[in-house]
Motif scaffolding. Structure first.
Motif, short mmCIF file in Angstrom:
data_model
loop_
_atom_site.label_atom_id
_atom_site.label_comp_id
_atom_site.label_asym_id
_atom_site.label_seq_id
_atom_site.Cartn_x
_atom_site.Cartn_y
_atom_site.Cartn_z
N THR A 852 0.85 -1.19 0.00
CA THR A 852 0.00 0.00 0.00
C THR A 852 0.88 1.24 0.00
O THR A 852 1.82 1.34 0.81
N LEU A 853 0.60 2.16 -0.91
CA LEU A 853 1.35 3.41 -0.99
C LEU A 853 0.38 4.57 -0.92
O LEU A 853 -0.71 4.53 -1.49
N THR A 854 0.79 5.63 -0.21
CA THR A 854 0.02 6.87 -0.17
C THR A 854 0.97 8.04 -0.41
O THR A 854 2.12 8.03 0.05
N TYR A 855 0.51 9.00 -1.16
CA TYR A 855 1.29 10.22 -1.39
C TYR A 855 0.33 11.39 -1.50
O TYR A 855 -0.43 11.47 -2.47
N LYS A 856 0.34 12.22 -0.45
CA LYS A 856 -0.58 13.33 -0.38
C LYS A 856 -2.00 12.81 -0.59
O LYS A 856 -2.49 12.01 0.18
N GLY A 857 -2.67 13.19 -1.67
CA GLY A 857 -4.04 12.74 -1.86
C GLY A 857 -4.17 11.42 -2.59
O GLY A 857 -5.28 10.91 -2.75
N PHE A 858 -3.06 10.83 -3.00
CA PHE A 858 -3.10 9.60 -3.79
C PHE A 858 -2.93 8.37 -2.89
O PHE A 858 -2.20 8.41 -1.89
N ASP A 859 -3.57 7.29 -3.27
CA ASP A 859 -3.35 6.02 -2.59
C ASP A 859 -3.39 4.90 -3.63
O ASP A 859 -4.12 4.98 -4.62
N ALA A 860 -2.61 3.88 -3.40
CA ALA A 860 -2.55 2.73 -4.31
C ALA A 860 -2.31 1.48 -3.49
O ALA A 860 -1.65 1.50 -2.45
N SER A 861 -2.88 0.37 -3.96
CA SER A 861 -2.74 -0.90 -3.25
C SER A 861 -2.66 -2.03 -4.26
O SER A 861 -3.36 -2.01 -5.28
N VAL A 862 -1.82 -3.01 -3.96
CA VAL A 862 -1.66 -4.19 -4.80
C VAL A 862 -1.72 -5.43 -3.91
O VAL A 862 -0.99 -5.52 -2.92
N LEU A 863 -2.63 -6.35 -4.23
CA LEU A 863 -2.78 -7.59 -3.47
C LEU A 863 -2.50 -8.77 -4.38
O LEU A 863 -3.10 -8.91 -5.44
N VAL A 864 -1.61 -9.64 -3.92
CA VAL A 864 -1.27 -10.87 -4.64
C VAL A 864 -1.59 -12.04 -3.72
O VAL A 864 -1.21 -12.05 -2.54
N SER A 865 -2.30 -13.05 -4.23
CA SER A 865 -2.52 -14.28 -3.48
C SER A 865 -1.83 -15.43 -4.20
O SER A 865 -1.65 -15.39 -5.43
N PHE A 866 -1.49 -16.46 -3.45
CA PHE A 866 -0.73 -17.56 -4.05
C PHE A 866 -0.95 -18.85 -3.29
O PHE A 866 -1.34 -18.85 -2.12
N GLN A 867 -0.71 -19.95 -3.95
CA GLN A 867 -0.64 -21.26 -3.30
C GLN A 867 0.17 -22.18 -4.18
O GLN A 867 0.28 -21.97 -5.40
N SER A 868 0.76 -23.22 -3.58
CA SER A 868 1.66 -24.10 -4.32
C SER A 868 1.55 -25.53 -3.79
O SER A 868 1.48 -25.75 -2.58
N GLY A 869 1.54 -26.48 -4.72
CA GLY A 869 1.65 -27.89 -4.37
C GLY A 869 0.35 -28.67 -4.41
O GLY A 869 0.36 -29.89 -4.20
N ASN A 870 -0.78 -28.02 -4.67
CA ASN A 870 -2.06 -28.73 -4.71
C ASN A 870 -2.31 -29.28 -6.11
O ASN A 870 -1.73 -28.83 -7.10
N LYS A 871 -3.22 -30.25 -6.21
CA LYS A 871 -3.59 -30.87 -7.48
C LYS A 871 -5.01 -30.49 -7.87
O LYS A 871 -5.87 -30.27 -7.01
N VAL A 872 -5.26 -30.43 -9.17
CA VAL A 872 -6.59 -30.19 -9.72
C VAL A 872 -6.82 -31.22 -10.82
O VAL A 872 -5.95 -31.42 -11.69
N TYR A 873 -8.00 -31.88 -10.78
CA TYR A 873 -8.33 -32.83 -11.84
C TYR A 873 -9.10 -32.08 -12.93
O TYR A 873 -10.23 -31.63 -12.72
N ASN A 874 -8.48 -31.96 -14.10
CA ASN A 874 -9.05 -31.21 -15.22
C ASN A 874 -10.01 -32.11 -15.99
O ASN A 874 -9.68 -32.68 -17.02
N HIS A 875 -11.23 -32.23 -15.45
CA HIS A 875 -12.21 -33.12 -16.08
C HIS A 875 -12.71 -32.58 -17.41
O HIS A 875 -13.13 -33.34 -18.29
N ASN A 876 -12.68 -31.27 -17.58
CA ASN A 876 -13.00 -30.71 -18.90
C ASN A 876 -12.04 -31.28 -19.95
O ASN A 876 -12.46 -31.64 -21.05
N ARG A 877 -10.78 -31.34 -19.59
CA ARG A 877 -9.78 -31.82 -20.53
C ARG A 877 -9.96 -33.30 -20.81
O ARG A 877 -9.71 -33.78 -21.93
N PHE A 878 -10.42 -34.07 -19.81
CA PHE A 878 -10.69 -35.49 -20.06
C PHE A 878 -11.72 -35.65 -21.17
O PHE A 878 -11.54 -36.44 -22.10
N PHE A 879 -12.81 -34.90 -21.08
CA PHE A 879 -13.84 -35.03 -22.09
C PHE A 879 -13.38 -34.47 -23.43
O PHE A 879 -13.86 -34.90 -24.48
N GLY A 880 -12.46 -33.51 -23.40
CA GLY A 880 -11.96 -32.94 -24.66
C GLY A 880 -10.83 -33.72 -25.28
O GLY A 880 -10.53 -33.53 -26.46
N GLU A 881 -10.19 -34.59 -24.50
CA GLU A 881 -9.10 -35.42 -25.02
C GLU A 881 -9.40 -36.91 -24.90
O GLU A 881 -9.05 -37.69 -25.78
#
Length: 1010
Positions: A852-881
């Protein structure tokens, strides 16, 4: 609206004498010749360097020196100065030369004196023992999602939040420190202004496994603060509900002796999918079908796509391509309007708020609309008696989407799984359904699945100061929800075509009543401070539903069930009661040694007579090492606290209200007459699920808390886990409830908050970072349990909950083009015996990063979320392949173009072949992908207009802002969104099928306060 003169003058922010003398809004013109001097102190009385001192309404300003002193020229007598500093509340003070000026700043959020809401009370952060995270909703309330819990993603260490659909208002998966149960609910307890609210969807009409979110009935703009209680010291006072964490929501109230304050917030925005699936074109589809035909039958002359003169459907290159995804996806409109008025006098205070939100889904024709009204009132009847009420009224309308795993009428499945070469028109030019899915345009034009939720959440309380240190409080809380659903499928759609039209209506009413009575005692003797809370509660929850269905309508103009030729209906009622007694003692010695002891007893009607009561104690202690003499002179160290706690919490969610009892049901037909029949096998020994949790923590602060760190390590163990066990069919029952599961969770949490820059020029930069890891394991489960239509999820002793059970594909043989799987039992065949656990939905770590940054009347914010190591079963891809090249009844993804074609090809996509069925083995690990991601969750930029511009707006402030959400997604996952899940069922998370992704959105807005 007429304002009394004194109020109007205060509102304008001008001296009354000036206003009266000149009859107009003007600033004083007299400027002193000599510079004006003063001093700014911190909360401990020490001089505070780098504080910004500005003359209100002008650009003139300066900063304090190392001792906190400042000098500012050109200050009119009795003018107003604005004193601001990162981490402290901004103050407005009069510049009176006769008395000089010394200002002591008050710490704000993130500092040790911050007030945090805990169970049945509040505490200063410096005295906390439990692991409690506080979130300021003003940082996230503008995010365009249906419910506030989805806005918390990446903000709270140890809380994993997954928005598993791009449909606004659908359920969000929230896990606080893992999951503790298989069949029960792993969602936390939500408490809004002291009311335990329902967070289980009342939806009964099928939308492909998806469920609506009751939390979406709350307007984030009405929320003052959110506290997330995580460890046993923090949650044990909620006993039977605390095993999965507690989220405390405090809504906004006015202040005593506050002039009326009006806040208006309006925003407009747009959203669209960042990308869509890459499908084979018509010519590519036809080429792959021909290839499949040749590999399977070897007959080139009878290939499906050959010249029409030879009896074929035309050559592959002659096939058209139809864009159905473009039909069903759109640029969605986002609208939000909020207005509130708050204030009070010496005896009363009030907050009135109203809002309207409309969010179109990027998937046609779904939308989400919420209209709400909020009224909070508090009245002092005397110096010792105060009463008050909190009221939330909401109407939520959803044009619901069948976005998940079927059934007929699935919007996304109709667009995604219909081959691109099939025309939506028949020979006469009429729209027609092809393959096994509805025609997309017909579905959009005739789609009618909707729900309307009318909800009231209220709390009436009374406080009586019996003695100087003893307070009595009584409250009555209500959560009432009338949930009305309707759907109609006419004869142009598959669901209604075979039955002459299909209509369904379901009306559910959920009512929760809660009465609590508490006594609070607080006393101090020298260095000793003691607090005691004892209380009693009674809760009654009831659920009533009426369901009706009709088929066979005269024509498509008739839609009400009364017009159907065949009708059916059902009605059911259920409910339970809970009685509770609880207490807590907290002890503080010299702000150095802290001790909490709490106990709660809950009795539930859900369990057998001998096991209705559960007992949940906890104990926590902390040592504020910084307060010891040997560290008090260490100015570089602002805080050092060691914490430890242990306690028990319970769970009864996820089981029926009469789970322990043997039940009989009516409706049985015996020889044409009415009768009853056994419905459920009872278990009088059924008892509470119980979770023990140990937590150790460390809090550190450096350089006047410009750097703060929080670390927690925990271990949770659940015994007597509630589960349905199978029963031999010869008994006449299929299952019964029992306590037969043990589950563990252990993890680490780390949070870092820094003030990176605070300059005299007004540039300030802060950073918040958190990361957590949780390891889940099923410690005891006699018989494995499979979930999902294809048994992709397996719960098995010795593995984590929500583990994927698949055939592990090793490679594609470069010589034959056949998929090669791990033959676990070495019998030379690939059968169900070769399926194995390969990963789970649990990430190795997850968290968020905010700047978060502020300068006089200005303000700005950047939010990043993350995760690592989990699995997802791409069932759409199963039906497409997975077998998509067999014919033209299924879609083919463009990724199939990377298939094996000749000896020597190296690829993970086997040849298009109908002989070796293992090449498209349902449940193969080929479609199990890495779900890790880094998401640019939110970017916001705001500008607060100068007071010299806005002072004519009744002395108010105006902030203009713009923000973008989900602007960047970095992931190896080949689907659209690694958080997508086809079902809201916790046991089927991590399976992506027929689900729209979270959209990329942009918003602009204005917030005005006057």
């Amino acid at each position: 609206m007429k304002f009394p003169l004194p109020m109007l003058l205060l509102t304008l922010g001008l001296p009354a004498a000036t206003q009266a003398a000149h009859g107009a809004s003007v600033l004083p013109l007299l400027v002193a010749d000599e510079p004006f001097s003063g001093k700014v102190l911190d909360e401990n009385g020490a001089g505070l360097p780098g504080v910004t001192v500005r003359l209100k309404g002008t650009a003139a300003g300066t900063a304090t020196d190392e001792q906190g002193n400042f000098t500012l020229a050109g200050v009119p007598e009795d003018a107003t100065l604005l004193i601001s500093y990162v981490g402290y509340k901004t103050q407005e003070v009069r510049a009176r030369r006769a008395s000089g000026l010394t200002v002591r700043l008050v710490p704000t959020q993130g500092q040790l004196n911050e007030v945090v809401v805990v169970g049945y009370g509040t505490q200063q952060r410096k005295n906390l023992i439990g692991a409690i995270a506080k979130v300021d909703p003003s940082d996230t309330k503008a995010l365009p999602v249906g419910s506030f819990d989805a806005q918390l993603q990446g903000k709270v260490p140890g809380v994993q939040i997954s928005s598993n659909s791009g449909v606004p208002g659908q359920a969000v998966n929230v896990r606080v420190r893992g999951a503790t149960t298989i069949n029960g609910s792993n969602t936390p307890l939500y408490v809004v202004d002291g009311v335990f609210i329902n967070n289980n969807s009342l939806q009964t009409i099928s939308t492909g496994g998806k469920a609506t979110s009751p939390i979406a009935d709350l307007n984030p703009s009405d929320i003052e603060s959110i506290e997330v209680l995580k460890d046993a010291d923090a949650t044990a006072l909620y006993g039977a509900r605390g095993a999965n964490g507690v989220i405390l929501v405090t809504t906004k109230r006015g202040n005593f002796n506050q002039k009326p304050k009006v806040n208006v917030d309006v925003s407009q925005g747009w959203a669209k999918a960042a990308k869509l699936w890459d499908l084979a074109t018509g010519p590519e589809h036809a080429t792959l079908v021909n290839e499949y035909w040749l590999n399977t039958n070897g007959n080139y002359a009878t290939r499906p796509f050959r010249p029409a003169s030879e009896g074929g459907r035309g050559l592959p290159e002659e096939q058209p391509t139809f864009d159905r995804l473009g039909q069903v996806f759109r640029t969605a409109r986002l609208q939000n309007y909020d207005v509130s008025v708050s204030g009070g006098n010496a005896a009363s205070r009030y907050y009135l708020g109203g809002g309207y939100t409309k969010q179109e889904s990027i998937l046609r024709p779904i939308d989400f609309q919420r209209a709400n009204f909020k009224l909070n009132l508090d009245q002092k009847l005397s110096d010792k008696v105060q009463i008050g009420v909190s009221n939330t009224f909401t109407r939520t309308y959803r044009n619901e989407g069948r976005a998940g795993d079927g059934p007929a009428g699935g919007l996304l499945q109709a667009a995604l799984h219909t081959p691109t070469l099939l025309s939506p028109y028949d020979e006469s030019g009429r729209l027609v359904s092809r393959a096994s899915f509805d025609n997309v345009q017909l579905l959009i034009d005739n789609y009618d699945v909707n729900s309307t939720s009318l909800r009231y959440i209220g709390n009436l309380y009374g406080d009586v100061q019996l003695l100087p240190n003893l307070k009595f409080r009584t409250s009555l809380g209500v959560d009432f929800n009338n949930y009305d659903e309707k759907e109609y499928w006419n004869t142009l759609l598959i669901a209604g075509a075979g039955v002459g039209g299909l209509a369904t209506s379901s009306n559910a009413q959920y009512t929760s009543l809660l009465n609590e009575n508490t006594l609070t005692y607080r006393q101090q003797w020298g260095k000793h401070r003691v607090g005691v809370v004892v209380g009693q509660g009674l809760q009654s929850d009831t659920y009533h539903r009426t369901f009706a269905q009709g088929t066979g309508f005269p024509n498509n103009s008739f839609r009400e069930i009364s017009a159907a030729s065949v009708t059916s209906s059902t009605e059911n009622w259920t409910g339970y009661r809970l009685a509770s007694f609880f207490g807590r003692v907290d002890y503080n010695f010299d702000d150095r040694y802290l001790l909490n002891v709490s106990f709660r007893a809950d009795g539930s009607s859900r369990f057998g007579a001998a096991n209705q009561w559960g007992y949940f104690p906890s104990v926590g202690a902390a040592w504020r090492v910084k307060q010891e003499k040997f560290l008090q002179e260490a100015r570089w160290l602002s805080d050092l606290k060691l914490r430890a706690s242990y306690g028990l919490t319970g769970n009864q969610n996820g089981i029926g209200n009469f789970a322990a009892r043997g039940l009989w049901s009516g409706g049985a037909n015996y020889l044409g007459g009415p009768g009853i029949a056994p419905q459920q096998l009872g278990n009088e020994n059924l008892k509470w699920e119980q979770t023990s949790q140990a937590n150790v923590g460390l809090d550190l602060g450096f350089l006047d808390n410009r750097i703060t760190l929080e670390f927690n390590a925990y271990y949770k163990y659940t015994k007597n886990g509630l589960i349905q066990l199978t029963e031999p069919a010869t008994t006449g029952f299929s299952s019964y409830w029992s306590n037969a599961v043990e589950i563990s969770n252990k993890g680490l949490e780390f949070a870092l908050n820094t003030v990176n820059l605070r300059s005299a020029g007004g540039l300030n930069w802060t950073t918040n970072f958190n990361i957590a890891s949780n390891v889940n394991n099923i410690e005891q489960l006699a018989t494995p349990i499979q979930f999902g239509s294809r048994n992709l999820i397996l719960q098995q002793q010795g593995t984590p909950l929500y583990s994927f059970w698949v055939y592990k594909q090793l490679y594609v043989d470069p010589q034959t083009g056949n998929a090669v799987y791990d033959d676990v039992n070495k019998d030379g065949k690939i059968t169900a015996a070769d399926r194995q656990i390969v990963g789970s939905i649990w990430p190795k770590f997850f968290g968020g990063f905010t700047n978060t940054l502020t300068y006089k009347g200005f303000d700005a914010s950047v939010l990043v979320s993350f995760q690592s190591g989990n699995k997802v079963y791409n069932h759409n891809r199963f039906f497409g392949e997975g077998g998509g090249a067999r014919d033209d009844a299924r879609v083919i993804f463009a990724s199939n173009l990377a298939r094996w074609q000749k000896p020597g090809d190296v690829t993970d996509v086997p040849k298009a072949d109908g002989i070796n069925v293992n090449n498209y083995l349902d449940g193969g690990s080929r479609w199990l992908e890495d779900g890790s991601f880094i998401r640019l969750r939110n970017v916001s930029l705001g500008y607060t207009l100068p007071e010299s511009v806005t002072r004519h707006l009744l002395g108010g402030t105006v902030r203009l802002y713009a923000q973008g959400t989900n602007l960047v997604l970095l992931t190896k996952y080949t689907g659209l969104d690694p958080e997508s899940a086809s079902s809201s069922d916790a046991n089927q998370q991590g399976i992506d099928l027929g689900t729209p992704p979270q959209p990329r959105s942009w918003q602009v807005g204005v917030n005005a306060t006057f």
